[in-house]
Design a protein around this motif. Structure first.
Motif, short mmCIF file in Angstrom:
data_model
loop_
_atom_site.label_atom_id
_atom_site.label_comp_id
_atom_site.label_asym_id
_atom_site.label_seq_id
_atom_site.Cartn_x
_atom_site.Cartn_y
_atom_site.Cartn_z
N ALA A 133 -23.93 -18.01 27.00
CA ALA A 133 -22.68 -17.32 27.28
C ALA A 133 -22.55 -16.07 26.43
O ALA A 133 -22.14 -15.01 26.90
N VAL A 134 -22.90 -16.20 25.14
CA VAL A 134 -22.83 -15.04 24.24
C VAL A 134 -23.78 -13.94 24.69
O VAL A 134 -23.41 -12.76 24.76
N ALA A 135 -25.02 -14.31 25.04
CA ALA A 135 -26.01 -13.32 25.45
C ALA A 135 -25.58 -12.60 26.72
O ALA A 135 -25.84 -11.40 26.88
N TYR A 136 -24.92 -13.32 27.64
CA TYR A 136 -24.50 -12.69 28.89
C TYR A 136 -23.22 -11.88 28.72
O TYR A 136 -23.12 -10.75 29.22
N MET A 137 -22.24 -12.45 28.02
CA MET A 137 -20.90 -11.86 28.02
C MET A 137 -20.69 -10.79 26.98
O MET A 137 -19.86 -9.89 27.16
N ILE B 20 -29.78 -8.61 19.07
CA ILE B 20 -30.53 -7.59 19.81
C ILE B 20 -32.00 -7.94 19.70
O ILE B 20 -32.56 -8.00 18.60
N THR B 21 -32.63 -8.20 20.84
CA THR B 21 -34.02 -8.66 20.84
C THR B 21 -35.00 -7.58 21.26
O THR B 21 -36.20 -7.85 21.37
N THR B 22 -34.53 -6.38 21.51
CA THR B 22 -35.41 -5.28 21.89
C THR B 22 -35.65 -4.38 20.69
O THR B 22 -35.13 -4.61 19.60
N ASP B 23 -36.43 -3.33 20.90
CA ASP B 23 -36.73 -2.41 19.80
C ASP B 23 -35.56 -1.47 19.57
O ASP B 23 -34.67 -1.32 20.43
N PRO B 24 -35.51 -0.83 18.39
CA PRO B 24 -34.37 0.05 18.05
C PRO B 24 -34.16 1.18 19.06
O PRO B 24 -33.02 1.58 19.31
N LEU B 25 -35.23 1.71 19.63
CA LEU B 25 -35.09 2.81 20.58
C LEU B 25 -34.32 2.38 21.82
O LEU B 25 -33.43 3.08 22.30
N LEU C 71 -30.62 1.81 20.89
CA LEU C 71 -29.89 3.08 20.80
C LEU C 71 -29.65 3.67 22.18
O LEU C 71 -28.61 4.28 22.44
N ALA C 72 -30.62 3.50 23.08
CA ALA C 72 -30.44 3.98 24.46
C ALA C 72 -29.28 3.25 25.12
O ALA C 72 -28.51 3.85 25.88
N GLY C 73 -29.15 1.94 24.84
CA GLY C 73 -28.03 1.18 25.42
C GLY C 73 -26.69 1.69 24.92
O GLY C 73 -25.75 1.87 25.70
N ILE C 74 -26.59 1.93 23.61
CA ILE C 74 -25.35 2.45 23.04
C ILE C 74 -25.06 3.84 23.60
O ILE C 74 -23.92 4.17 23.95
N GLY C 75 -26.11 4.66 23.70
CA GLY C 75 -25.93 6.00 24.26
C GLY C 75 -25.46 5.96 25.70
O GLY C 75 -24.67 6.80 26.13
N LEU C 76 -25.95 4.98 26.46
CA LEU C 76 -25.54 4.85 27.86
C LEU C 76 -24.05 4.52 27.96
O LEU C 76 -23.35 5.06 28.82
N ARG D 270 -27.36 -5.14 29.08
CA ARG D 270 -28.01 -6.43 28.81
C ARG D 270 -29.53 -6.26 28.70
O ARG D 270 -30.18 -6.86 27.83
N GLY D 271 -30.09 -5.48 29.61
CA GLY D 271 -31.53 -5.28 29.57
C GLY D 271 -31.98 -4.50 28.35
O GLY D 271 -33.02 -4.81 27.76
N LEU D 272 -31.21 -3.50 27.96
CA LEU D 272 -31.61 -2.66 26.83
C LEU D 272 -31.40 -3.35 25.48
O LEU D 272 -32.10 -3.05 24.52
N LEU D 273 -30.45 -4.27 25.41
CA LEU D 273 -30.20 -4.99 24.15
C LEU D 273 -30.91 -6.34 24.09
O LEU D 273 -31.34 -6.76 23.01
N GLY D 274 -31.01 -7.01 25.24
CA GLY D 274 -31.56 -8.36 25.23
C GLY D 274 -32.87 -8.53 25.94
O GLY D 274 -33.41 -9.63 26.01
N GLY D 275 -33.41 -7.46 26.52
CA GLY D 275 -34.66 -7.56 27.25
C GLY D 275 -34.42 -7.85 28.72
O GLY D 275 -33.33 -8.21 29.14
N GLY D 276 -35.44 -7.65 29.52
CA GLY D 276 -35.31 -7.88 30.95
C GLY D 276 -35.27 -6.57 31.72
O GLY D 276 -35.29 -5.48 31.13
N ALA D 277 -35.20 -6.68 33.04
CA ALA D 277 -35.19 -5.49 33.89
C ALA D 277 -33.90 -4.71 33.72
O ALA D 277 -32.82 -5.27 33.79
N ALA D 278 -34.02 -3.41 33.46
CA ALA D 278 -32.83 -2.58 33.28
C ALA D 278 -32.98 -1.21 33.92
O ALA D 278 -32.02 -0.45 33.95
N ALA D 279 -34.17 -0.87 34.43
CA ALA D 279 -34.44 0.48 34.92
C ALA D 279 -33.51 0.88 36.05
O ALA D 279 -32.91 1.97 36.04
N ALA D 280 -33.36 0.01 37.06
CA ALA D 280 -32.53 0.36 38.21
C ALA D 280 -31.09 0.55 37.80
O ALA D 280 -30.44 1.55 38.16
N ASP D 281 -30.54 -0.41 37.02
CA ASP D 281 -29.16 -0.29 36.56
C ASP D 281 -28.98 0.93 35.68
O ASP D 281 -27.94 1.60 35.73
#
Length: 253
Positions: free
Chosen positions: A55-59, A131-136, A139-144, A214-225
């Motif tokens: 729930a935490v990871a999704y919400m 956050i399970t992805t790399d710093p770049l 930061l891209a997620g926060i910038g988005l 979610r994809g940029l912070l936690g991993g997974g597909a995020a390109a389309a979104d």
């Protein structure tokens, strides 16, 4: 051009100074993420997953998006307040760029948005979000998020400039943002929703923003979104920036 930017930054600092003398506003800025995370993660977390970690990871990304977007309402409210108090009449007599007060207000609200986002991530870490992805990518997620909120801040500015009062501005902006935030997949997946709501959640830009985050912070597909969100942000900027500048010029003429 450089002079206008510098003047906008100076007026942005002017807009931030009152935070030191306004404990209530500062309290809301810092603790709104706490309340939202407690409500959605702890009270409604079961709707997004069977376990608390899921729930935490999704919400959490959805709550971060919701808090940031709702904060854009303050842009229009502050502009409507300044116009009502005659502050912009004083600015009009100064040897500054006509656009400086408007851009200064947007920049100031963007900086306070950074505080809100940072507080949301800090509270999320306290309740177990990681956050399970790399710093770049992080930061891209926060910038988005900041890109979308900047676009919506121009929309909020336009509403604040054309509204009759602060109250009407707040009502109009809330009426627009509530269906966008709560009618999205920011908090619950669209799979179990009725058909018409599933369609709306699929085209809702907030759903794509939350999915990309979610994809940029936690991993997974995020390109389309991600690219859909960038496209929405560019379209909103192209629409609301000239509208806000035109409304501003009419109000301070």
């Amino acid at each position: 051009m450089i002079t206008a930017v510098n003047q906008g930054l100076t007026l942005a600092w002017r807009s931030l100074i009152p935070l030191r003398n306004s404990p209530g506003q500062l309290f809301g800025l810092l603790f709104q993420p706490v309340f939202m995370i407690v409500i959605f993660v702890y009270l409604f977390g079961g709707a997004a997953g069977g376990d608390r970690a899921g729930a935490v990871a999704y919400m959490l990304p959805g709550v971060l998006v919701q808090v940031a977007l709702m904060a854009t309402i303050t842009t229009g409210m502050n502009l409507a307040t300044d116009i009502g108090n005659g502050v912009f009449d004083r600015f009009r007599t100064l040897p500054i760029a006509r656009s400086a007060p408007l851009t200064g207000r947007i920049i100031a609200d963007l900086l306070t948005m950074l505080i809100t986002v940072a507080m949301s991530l800090a509270v999320g870490y306290a309740v177990g979000f990681r956050i399970t992805t790399d710093p770049l990518r992080a930061l891209a997620g926060i910038g988005l998020v900041l890109l979308m909120t900047t676009a919506l801040s121009w929309g909020s500015a336009w509403i604040g400039l054309v509204a009759k009062s602060v109250t009407s501005m707040q009502g109009l902006a809330t009426a627009v943002l509530l269906p966008l935030t709560f009618g999205s997949s920011a908090f619950v997946p669209a799979t179990d929703m009725p058909g018409w709501l599933t369609w709306w959640m699929g085209v809702n830009p907030v759903s794509h923003l939350a999915g990309a985050l979610r994809g940029l912070l936690g991993g997974g597909a995020a390109a389309a979104d991600l690219w859909i969100t960038v496209g929405w942000s560019a379209a909103l900027l192209a629409l609301f920036t000239p509208l806000a500048l035109r409304a501003y010029n009419r109000r301070v003429r």
